[in-house]
Design a protein around this motif. Sequence first.
Motif, PDB file in Angstrom:
ATOM      1  N   ASP A   2       0.832  -1.198   0.000  1.00 12.76           N
ATOM      2  CA  ASP A   2       0.000   0.000   0.000  1.00 12.76           C
ATOM      3  C   ASP A   2       0.874   1.259   0.000  1.00 12.76           C
ATOM      4  O   ASP A   2       1.274   1.749   1.056  1.00 12.76           O
ATOM      5  N   PRO A   3       1.188   1.768  -1.198  1.00 14.76           N
ATOM      6  CA  PRO A   3       2.029   2.976  -1.262  1.00 14.76           C
ATOM      7  C   PRO A   3       1.428   4.180  -0.547  1.00 14.76           C
ATOM      8  O   PRO A   3       2.162   4.947   0.084  1.00 14.76           O
ATOM      9  N   ALA A   4       0.122   4.367  -0.597  1.00 11.96           N
ATOM     10  CA  ALA A   4      -0.509   5.533   0.036  1.00 11.96           C
ATOM     11  C   ALA A   4      -0.362   5.503   1.559  1.00 11.96           C
ATOM     12  O   ALA A   4      -0.192   6.544   2.190  1.00 11.96           O
ATOM     13  N   LYS A   5      -0.420   4.320   2.141  1.00 10.10           N
ATOM     14  CA  LYS A   5      -0.272   4.189   3.600  1.00 10.10           C
ATOM     15  C   LYS A   5       1.156   3.853   4.002  1.00 10.10           C
ATOM     16  O   LYS A   5       1.432   3.665   5.194  1.00 10.10           O
ATOM     17  N   ALA A   6       2.040   3.749   3.025  1.00 15.06           N
ATOM     18  CA  ALA A   6       3.460   3.455   3.251  1.00 15.06           C
ATOM     19  C   ALA A   6       3.656   2.208   4.109  1.00 15.06           C
ATOM     20  O   ALA A   6       4.420   2.207   5.071  1.00 15.06           O
ATOM     21  N   LYS A   7       2.953   1.128   3.720  1.00 13.30           N
ATOM     22  CA  LYS A   7       3.118  -0.115   4.467  1.00 13.30           C
ATOM     23  C   LYS A   7       2.926  -1.323   3.552  1.00 13.30           C
ATOM     24  O   LYS A   7       2.304  -1.240   2.502  1.00 13.30           O
ATOM     25  N   VAL A   8       3.500  -2.433   4.000  1.00 16.55           N
ATOM     26  CA  VAL A   8       3.314  -3.720   3.352  1.00 16.55           C
ATOM     27  C   VAL A   8       2.738  -4.655   4.404  1.00 16.55           C
ATOM     28  O   VAL A   8       3.272  -4.771   5.512  1.00 16.55           O
ATOM     29  N   THR A   9       1.639  -5.288   4.065  1.00 18.65           N
ATOM     30  CA  THR A   9       1.010  -6.246   4.966  1.00 18.65           C
ATOM     31  C   THR A   9       1.281  -7.644   4.421  1.00 18.65           C
ATOM     32  O   THR A   9       0.946  -7.943   3.274  1.00 18.65           O
ATOM     33  N   VAL A  10       1.915  -8.463   5.243  1.00 15.97           N
ATOM     34  CA  VAL A  10       2.198  -9.848   4.872  1.00 15.97           C
ATOM     35  C   VAL A  10       1.207 -10.726   5.621  1.00 15.97           C
ATOM     36  O   VAL A  10       1.155 -10.707   6.855  1.00 15.97           O
ATOM     37  N   LEU A  11       0.406 -11.455   4.858  1.00 13.10           N
ATOM     38  CA  LEU A  11      -0.590 -12.343   5.450  1.00 13.10           C
ATOM     39  C   LEU A  11      -0.163 -13.785   5.189  1.00 13.10           C
ATOM     40  O   LEU A  11       0.099 -14.169   4.048  1.00 13.10           O
ATOM     41  N   THR A  12      -0.088 -14.567   6.243  1.00 11.55           N
ATOM     42  CA  THR A  12       0.322 -15.959   6.149  1.00 11.55           C
ATOM     43  C   THR A  12      -0.834 -16.833   6.620  1.00 11.55           C
ATOM     44  O   THR A  12      -1.364 -16.629   7.722  1.00 11.55           O
ATOM     45  N   LEU A  13      -1.220 -17.795   5.781  1.00 13.46           N
ATOM     46  CA  LEU A  13      -2.369 -18.648   6.076  1.00 13.46           C
ATOM     47  C   LEU A  13      -2.017 -19.689   7.140  1.00 13.46           C
ATOM     48  O   LEU A  13      -1.085 -20.475   6.969  1.00 13.46           O
ATOM     49  N   VAL A  14      -2.766 -19.658   8.236  1.00  7.14           N
ATOM     50  CA  VAL A  14      -2.598 -20.617   9.318  1.00  7.14           C
ATOM     51  C   VAL A  14      -3.985 -21.135   9.687  1.00  7.14           C
ATOM     52  O   VAL A  14      -4.852 -20.355  10.104  1.00  7.14           O
ATOM     53  N   ASP A  15      -4.208 -22.423   9.506  1.00  7.44           N
ATOM     54  CA  ASP A  15      -5.494 -23.056   9.825  1.00  7.44           C
ATOM     55  C   ASP A  15      -6.679 -22.328   9.179  1.00  7.44           C
ATOM     56  O   ASP A  15      -7.708 -22.089   9.809  1.00  7.44           O
ATOM     57  N   GLY A  16      -6.519 -21.935   7.905  1.00  6.24           N
ATOM     58  CA  GLY A  16      -7.618 -21.342   7.159  1.00  6.24           C
ATOM     59  C   GLY A  16      -7.816 -19.847   7.333  1.00  6.24           C
ATOM     60  O   GLY A  16      -8.667 -19.260   6.672  1.00  6.24           O
TER      61      GLY A  16
ATOM     62  N   GLN B   5       6.527  -1.304   8.009  1.00  6.39           N
ATOM     63  CA  GLN B   5       6.723   0.057   7.521  1.00  6.39           C
ATOM     64  C   GLN B   5       8.197   0.419   7.624  1.00  6.39           C
ATOM     65  O   GLN B   5       8.970  -0.229   8.330  1.00  6.39           O
ATOM     66  N   GLY B   6       8.570   1.499   6.943  1.00  5.23           N
ATOM     67  CA  GLY B   6       9.928   2.035   7.035  1.00  5.23           C
ATOM     68  C   GLY B   6      10.995   1.052   6.622  1.00  5.23           C
ATOM     69  O   GLY B   6      10.909   0.435   5.562  1.00  5.23           O
ATOM     70  N   LYS B   7      11.982   0.893   7.477  1.00  2.00           N
ATOM     71  CA  LYS B   7      13.122   0.028   7.156  1.00  2.00           C
ATOM     72  C   LYS B   7      12.928  -1.410   7.610  1.00  2.00           C
ATOM     73  O   LYS B   7      13.879  -2.196   7.617  1.00  2.00           O
ATOM     74  N   ALA B   8      11.702  -1.767   7.991  1.00  2.00           N
ATOM     75  CA  ALA B   8      11.430  -3.141   8.410  1.00  2.00           C
ATOM     76  C   ALA B   8      11.753  -4.101   7.276  1.00  2.00           C
ATOM     77  O   ALA B   8      11.481  -3.825   6.105  1.00  2.00           O
ATOM     78  N   LEU B   9      12.328  -5.227   7.622  1.00  2.00           N
ATOM     79  CA  LEU B   9      12.696  -6.238   6.643  1.00  2.00           C
ATOM     80  C   LEU B   9      11.468  -7.060   6.270  1.00  2.00           C
ATOM     81  O   LEU B   9      10.759  -7.571   7.142  1.00  2.00           O
ATOM     82  N   LEU B  10      11.217  -7.148   4.986  1.00  2.00           N
ATOM     83  CA  LEU B  10      10.107  -7.934   4.462  1.00  2.00           C
ATOM     84  C   LEU B  10      10.610  -9.363   4.286  1.00  2.00           C
ATOM     85  O   LEU B  10      11.428  -9.631   3.411  1.00  2.00           O
ATOM     86  N   CYS B  11      10.146 -10.258   5.139  1.00  2.00           N
ATOM     87  CA  CYS B  11      10.578 -11.651   5.098  1.00  2.00           C
ATOM     88  C   CYS B  11       9.409 -12.526   4.659  1.00  2.00           C
ATOM     89  O   CYS B  11       8.339 -12.468   5.253  1.00  2.00           O
TER      90      CYS B  11
END
Length: 190
Positions: free
Chosen positions: A140-154, A162-168
């Motif tokens: 989301d460029p407008a909110k300057a964030k990346v949301t990583v969603l990982t499926l766990v039990d459905g 945000q910022g300098k956080a490492l995207l893993c």
Amino acid sequence: MVATKLSLADFLSLETDSDALCEFVDGEVIEMPPESPRNVLVSLFLLQQFLQILPLHWLRRMDTEIVVSGRVRYPDLLVLGEDLAALLEDTDRSTITEDMPAPLLVVEVVSPGKANEARDYRYKRSEYAARGISEYWIVDPAKAKVTVLTLVDGLYEVQELQGKALLCSPQFPGLSLTTAKVLSPKGTAL
């Protein structure tokens, strides 16, 4: 006069001469507006990064539709995996149907506007979880964030970066990106 709604089979049988991307939602064909230059740059940057760690035939960028919960979506970026990539090689239409394996990862780059936010954060989130897509990124460029969603039990577990956080990526440990670089990739070279 009430317009007749299409079935999923009707939509998938349509042939179009248009270059416009169209999603199929609740019996209606929805033409998607062109992406903003920033969104195109973000998705191209991510494609470039994945090309460094994955085979080319595993990757799709805004050219493959996926059937989810009776709807048809065009994600900004898909990581298919070997089995799904092999199945798509033998099709006439670049469509991931419900009888095919789920992609390993779907990435959506949010376009400006409330309707686009709702589509990516809310509707696609539940559709992709129901389809069994194990990893979904919302950039989301407008909110300057990346949301990583990982499926766990459905259900998706959420990590907002945000910022300098490492995207893993849980599935692709060879990928090393900061959120800031994903959101502002201008000038990046291989």
